[in-house]
Design a protein around this motif. Structure first.
Motif, mmCIF file in Angstrom:
data_model
loop_
_atom_site.group_PDB
_atom_site.id
_atom_site.type_symbol
_atom_site.label_atom_id
_atom_site.label_comp_id
_atom_site.label_asym_id
_atom_site.label_seq_id
_atom_site.Cartn_x
_atom_site.Cartn_y
_atom_site.Cartn_z
ATOM 1 N N PRO A 132 0.843 -1.197 0.000
ATOM 2 C CA PRO A 132 0.000 0.000 0.000
ATOM 3 C C PRO A 132 0.877 1.245 0.000
ATOM 4 N N ARG A 173 -2.158 4.514 -4.679
ATOM 5 C CA ARG A 173 -3.465 5.172 -4.550
ATOM 6 C C ARG A 173 -3.658 6.220 -5.635
ATOM 7 N N SER A 207 -6.414 6.100 -8.517
ATOM 8 C CA SER A 207 -7.320 7.249 -8.570
ATOM 9 C C SER A 207 -7.334 7.863 -9.958
ATOM 10 N N GLY A 227 -6.696 -2.905 -0.610
ATOM 11 C CA GLY A 227 -6.703 -1.772 0.313
ATOM 12 C C GLY A 227 -6.459 -0.452 -0.389
ATOM 13 N N SER A 228 -5.526 -0.442 -1.319
ATOM 14 C CA SER A 228 -5.223 0.798 -2.038
ATOM 15 C C SER A 228 -6.375 1.206 -2.946
ATOM 16 N N ASP A 233 -8.963 2.773 -0.791
ATOM 17 C CA ASP A 233 -8.531 4.130 -0.427
ATOM 18 C C ASP A 233 -8.673 5.087 -1.610
ATOM 19 N N TYR A 278 -12.402 5.803 -1.798
ATOM 20 C CA TYR A 278 -12.735 6.714 -0.703
ATOM 21 C C TYR A 278 -11.540 6.844 0.227
ATOM 22 N N ASP A 297 -9.850 9.266 -2.007
ATOM 23 C CA ASP A 297 -8.991 9.983 -2.948
ATOM 24 C C ASP A 297 -9.678 10.442 -4.227
ATOM 25 N N THR A 315 -20.576 3.045 -0.770
ATOM 26 C CA THR A 315 -19.588 4.114 -0.569
ATOM 27 C C THR A 315 -20.214 5.459 -0.281
#
Length: 239
Positions: A92, A97, A101, A136-137, A140, A143, A145, A238
Motif C-alpha cells: 500500500p 493510490r 485514482s 486496500g489501495s 482508499d 474513498y 482519494d 460508498t
C-alpha cells in the motif's frame, strides 16, 4: 445495493493477470451482455508467475499481458490497462493510490470490483500479499482519494481529471460474502478466460472440474438451483 440499471461503467482493479478471471469473469461477461462498459486495471504484469520458467521476468510479463488480453476478449472486454508494478512486491502506498485514482477519474465507473484487503483464514489462496495491498489501495482510491478534488491536485492541474465518486465496490476473495451472482449462462466464457492463462494453469490436472466444483459450491451457498454456478462478493456501499 446499486440497481443494475444504474451500473453503466465498471472498473475491475486486480493485482495480477488471471485474478479477475478467477474472481469475477462470469459477472463481467453478464455486465458486458447488458451493454455495460468494463475496464480492467492490473497493477502488475505477473512477471513472477509461471509454472515452467523458460522465460526471464520481462518475457513472462509480456506473455502474461498477452494471456490477459486474450482472456478479456473471451468475456467481451477490450480495455485492459497495466500499471507495471513488480509482481510480489506490491505494498500500500500513496503512489499506488494516486495511480488507481487516476484511472478511476479517467473511466468514471459506477462500480469498482477489487480484492478483499483482509486475510481470508478459511482459504489462504485469495490472500496473496499483492491482493491485499491492491484491495486496500483501491478502496482508499475510491474513498476518499478519487472523489476528493483536493487529493492529488496534479491530476486536475496537469491531466484535467476531475474528482469522481464511485457508488459501490464489490470485493472478491473475502471470507464474508454477502452477494452472489448466478453466472451459469456465462460459465463457458469464464472457463475460456481462465484457460487463456496457459502459463499458469496448463499444468493443473482436472482444472476445469476443479473450477466447476468451486463455483457450484458458491451457487449452493447462495441457494441457487442444482447445476448452477455462482461468483461471490462482499458489497461495500460508498455513500
Amino acid at each position: 445495493m446499486l440497481p443494475e440499471t444504474e451500473i453503466n461503467r465498471v472498473l475491475v482493479v486486480t493485482a495480477h493477470p488471471d485474478d479477475v478471471d478467477f474472481g469475477a469473469a462470469g459477472s463481467v461477461a453478464l455486465f458486458v451482455d447488458k451493454g455495460v462498459e468494463v475496464t480492467y486495471l492490473l497493477v502488475t504484469d505477473g512477471d513472477a508467475g509461471g509454472n515452467e520458467r523458460t522465460l526471464d521476468n520481462s518475457g513472462m510479463a509480456e506473455l502474461r499481458r498477452t494471456e490477459q488480453r486474450t482472456a478479456a476478449k473471451a468475456v467481451g472486454v477490450t480495455d485492459v490497462r497495466f500499471l507495471g508494478y513488480k509482481d510480489g512486491l506490491v505494498v500500500p502506498s500513496i503512489e499506488l493510490r494516486r495511480d488507481i485514482s487516476r484511472v478511476i477519474r479517467q473511466v468514471r465507473p459506477d462500480l469498482v470490483i477489487t480484492h478483499h484487503p483482509d486475510r481470508n483464514y478459511h482459504n489462504v489462496a485469495p490472500s496473496h500479499p499483492d491482493h491485499r495491498a491492491v484491495g486496500g489501495s483501491a478502496l482508499d482510491a475510491v474513498y476518499p482519494d478519487a472523489r476528493n478534488p483536493y487529493a492529488f491536485p496534479e491530476l486536475v492541474r496537469e491531466e484535467g481529471l476531475e474528482a469522481w465518486t464511485v457508488r459501490e465496490v464489490w470485493l472478491t476473495g473475502g471470507s464474508t460474502p454477502n452477494h452472489w451472482v448466478d453466472i451459469t449462462e456465462a460459465m463457458d466464457r469464464k472457463l475460456a478466460a481462465l484457460q487463456s492463462h496457459v502459463s499458469q494453469v496448463a499444468h493443473v490436472e482436472g482444472f476445469v472440474d476443479f473450477l466447476k466444483t468451486r463455483f457450484a459450491a458458491w451457487a449452493d451457498q447462495a441457494g441457487f438451483p442444482s447445476g448452477h454456478y455462482a461468483e461471490a462478493f462482499q458489497v461495500v456501499p460508498t455513500a
